[in-house]
Scaffold this active site. Structure first.
Site, PDB file in Angstrom:
ATOM      1  CG  HIS A 218      -2.079  -1.011   0.948  1.00  0.00           C
ATOM      2  ND1 HIS A 218      -2.061  -2.265   1.501  1.00  0.00           N
ATOM      3  CD2 HIS A 218      -3.169  -0.943   0.165  1.00  0.00           C
ATOM      4  CE1 HIS A 218      -3.125  -2.933   1.084  1.00  0.00           C
ATOM      5  NE2 HIS A 218      -3.820  -2.158   0.277  1.00  0.00           N
TER       6      HIS A 218
ATOM      7  CD  GLU B  25      -9.380  -7.740  -1.877  1.00  0.00           C
ATOM      8  OE1 GLU B  25      -8.399  -7.108  -2.274  1.00  0.00           O
ATOM      9  OE2 GLU B  25     -10.162  -7.300  -1.024  1.00  0.00           O
TER      10      GLU B  25
ATOM     11  CG  ASN C 282      -2.850  -4.577  -5.764  1.00  0.00           C
ATOM     12  OD1 ASN C 282      -2.415  -4.718  -6.895  1.00  0.00           O
ATOM     13  ND2 ASN C 282      -3.403  -3.460  -5.351  1.00  0.00           N
ATOM     14  CG  ASP C 283      -5.013  -8.112  -0.882  1.00  0.00           C
ATOM     15  OD1 ASP C 283      -3.953  -8.318  -0.252  1.00  0.00           O
ATOM     16  OD2 ASP C 283      -5.734  -7.127  -0.684  1.00  0.00           O
TER      17      ASP C 283
ATOM     18  CB  CYS D  65      -9.947  -1.856  -8.583  1.00  0.00           C
ATOM     19  SG  CYS D  65     -10.309  -3.029  -7.266  1.00  0.00           S
TER      20      CYS D  65
HETATM   21  C1  PEP Z   1      -6.190  -5.297  -4.414  1.00  0.00           C
HETATM   22  O1  PEP Z   1      -5.961  -6.079  -3.496  1.00  0.00           O
HETATM   23  O2  PEP Z   1      -5.857  -5.502  -5.607  1.00  0.00           O
HETATM   24  C2  PEP Z   1      -6.874  -4.018  -4.138  1.00  0.00           C
HETATM   25  C3  PEP Z   1      -7.231  -3.208  -5.098  1.00  0.00           C
HETATM   26  O3  PEP Z   1      -7.045  -3.687  -2.825  1.00  0.00           O
HETATM   27  P1  PEP Z   1      -5.872  -3.096  -1.915  1.00  0.00           P
HETATM   28  O4  PEP Z   1      -4.669  -2.850  -2.789  1.00  0.00           O
HETATM   29  O5  PEP Z   1      -6.367  -1.855  -1.290  1.00  0.00           O
HETATM   30  O6  PEP Z   1      -5.657  -4.202  -0.936  1.00  0.00           O
HETATM   31 MG    MG Z   2      -6.914  -5.783  -1.594  1.00  0.00          MG
END
Ligand code: PEP
Ligand code: MG
Length: 576
Positions: free
Chosen positions: A194, A437, A460-461, A508
């Site tokens: 993050h 995710e 990402n997750d 996203c």
């Molecule tokens: C993700 O996990 O891809 C996501 C968009 O959420 P974050 O990056 O806030 O965990």
């Molecule tokens: Mg996430």
């Protein structure tokens, strides 16, 4: 001049002077000093010792009276050791002979003493090495503190500087927004942490995962940060500076040229229309989303509202914030419910240091919200109430069990009934979507799709959990691979599930904003991308140069192959 390599974030270049910000328990910096600076370094050391003495005297005078005799005797012994001129005698010699900084000289002295004490057979004497380590730490702490701490910097005092830290938590990065820093670099962290995501949204380059490299840097060093290549140049010569100044100009020009695409359609050469929405972390970023002509907000990470403050925002405050975001756009805003936990701790992870071994697998996001309704309900109420002022969608993070949906829908009904019985104005038709995710949600995407109004893939997750790589652990981020066959299959499964259920699927995660993957995702059928507004024109540019008819068969091949070399070759061809 020398260079360090890590994971670059953002495509920009920054040139500026280093501000080393340290937190307790970090590496002790070690660097050479010029012969002309030796005596001032010796003085620095002596001042450090004096500060440690006065700090310790203060602590001693504040120690409680009763039952604290033992504590006072330990503090008294420490004070005697600190006041002994022999303590700084040896480190002063080390500074002069080896021409190194005071902290490093103290470290060498500590190790030498530790060795001597450990050789005593007498357990009382050998235990004294602990006291020595503690007082030397104390002096080192004073010396390091003089370089400043992030939390206490007056607003704007870091403008133009490059922050150098062992690690920055998302909460620190938010605090840094009070300054116009040029860049930051850290020992720890991965490209989808993050902290890295926030660097992108601050439109500054950053380098994370320097693996201890910052110990060679000190405040005042001139640094060049190349976010695209992941390189830090330390005290560059004039010719390197000139080259990078030219590169920086070129990047700025390219960004300005890209701005000509703001009003253009995001459509492929063969006429397929794509929706580009933005990811925002703070309410004021809605302006950036609007200025880039985004089709709306695809991800509003509301948890950042909870950081760096003494109390939680209540329903009223959240209602005001969401309403103000909505008043600045006519397009849909996807409010993601709280995704606190793991690396996103309210206090930056410093105060309530968690005892949980795997916080990313623990009670975060929807798990935390369903567990603590006093946290969740005010947010749900604020979302429903603010929705009368614009187009709102609600998105739930980290779903892994269908049960969570059962609980959620019961709760949503309860919240709506309460709002109605209180006669409050609210929109009961807010669409509810879920993030995919966690691999479990991707594998069973059809079950989630049947119950939700939309899905959004959080790569990402999804990558962290599928490939078992902690997204903030710099030791394993070399394994981060959005093109891993398992990831591509999970994405495809999710897109197909959305299509069969007749609901939209967006993405996203950071993969959606990386032009390397735009065509692959288009070929897989993704039509809805959400990303940081800073990269939106680049992605739009790539979409407008894409002939989907040509790309699709190659993406089909990519999905079928398990051969890494072939993957690379196909992606090169797809992006050619
Ligand atoms: C993700 O996990 O891809 C996501 C968009 O959420 P974050 O990056 O806030 O965990
Ligand atoms: Mg996430």
């Amino acid at each position: 001049m020398f260079t360090l390599h890590g994971n670059g974030v953002g495509s920009g270049i920054a040139i500026g002077s280093a501000r080393v910000v340290r937190r307790p328990g970090q590496d002790i910096p070690s660097y050479n000093i010029e012969p002309a600076d030796i005596e001032s370094e010796v003085q620095r050391l002596q001042e450090g010792v004096r500060s440690a003495i006065s700090a310790l005297k203060k602590v001693t005078s504040q120690s409680p009276g009763e039952g604290a005799a033992e504590v006072r005797s330990i503090l008294g012994a420490h004070l005697l050791m600190l006041e002994d001129p022999m303590l700084s005698h040896e480190p002063v010699d080390i500074i002069r002979n080896r021409q190194i900084n005071a902290e490093a000289a103290l470290q060498i002295h500590a190790r030498n003493l530790e060795k001597i004490f450990s050789e005593f057979d007498d357990p009382y004497l050998s235990s004294k090495s602990v006291d020595i380590a503690q007082i030397i730490n104390r002096v080192q702490g004073e010396l390091l503190d003089e370089q400043g701490d992030l939390d206490n910097q007056p607003e704007g005092s870091l403008d133009g500087e490059i922050i150098v830290a062992n690690d920055l938590m998302p909460a620190d990065t938010i605090a840094l927004r009070r300054h116009r820093i040029a860049a930051f670099i850290t020992n720890l962290g991965g490209p989808i942490s993050h902290t890295a995501i926030l660097a992108r949204s601050m439109k500054i380059p950053a380098i994370v995962g320097l693996h201890g490299g910052i110990r060679y840097l000190r405040t005042g060093d001139l640094l060049i940060i190349d976010g695209k290549r992941g390189v830090v140049l330390i005290n560059p010569d004039e010719s390197a500076l000139e080259t990078y100044r030219r590169r920086r100009e070129k990047i700025i020009r390219t960004h300005q040229e890209m701005d000509s695409l703001i009003e253009a359609e995001a459509s492929t050469l063969d006429g397929i229309r794509v929706s580009l929405t933005s990811n925002i972390e703070l309410p004021e970023e809605i302006l950036e989303s609007v200025s880039q002509n985004a089709a709306g907000v695809g991800l509003y990470r509301t948890e950042f509202m909870y950081m760096n403050r003494d109390s939680m925002p209540d329903e009223e405050e959240q209602y005001e914030i969401y309403t103000s975001v909505l008043s600045q756009t006519t397009r849909p805003v996807t409010i993601r419910t709280l995704d606190l936990g793991a690396d996103k701790q309210v206090d930056g992870g410093r105060v309530s240091d968690s005892q949980i071994t795997n916080p990313a697998l623990g009670r975060r996001a929807i798990r935390l919200c369903l567990h603590d309704l006093s946290l969740f309900k005010p947010q749900l109420r604020a979302i429903y109430r603010s929705a009368v002022h614009g187009q709102v969608k609600m998105m739930i993070p980290m779903l892994s069990n269908i049960d969570e949906l059962d609980q959620l829908f019961v709760l949503l009904e309860e919240v709506k009934q309460e709002l109605a019985s209180q006669g409050l104005d609210f929109d009961s038709e807010v669409p509810v979507g879920g993030m995919v995710e966690v691999p479990a949600a991707a594998i069973a995407a059809d079950l989630f799709a049947a119950r939700l109004d939309f899905l959004s893939i959080g790569t990402n997750d999804l990558i962290q959990y599928t490939l078992a790589i902690d997204r903030i652990d710099d030791e394993v981020n070399y394994l981060y691979d959005p093109l891993h066959p398992s990831i591509l299959r999970l994405i495809q499964t999710t897109i197909n599930a959305g299509e069969s259920a007749g609901i939209p699927v967006s993405m996203c995660g950071e993969m959606a904003g990386d032009v390397k993957y735009t065509r692959v995702l288009l070929g897989m059928g993704l039509r809805d991308f959400s990303m940081d507004p800073a990269v939106m024109m680049e992605v739009k540019h790539q979409i407008r140069l894409t002939d989907l008819g040509q790309v699709k068969p190659k993406v089909g091949e990519l999905l079928r192959t398990g051969d890494q070399k072939k993957v690379k070759q196909l992606v090169d061809e797809i992006n050619a």
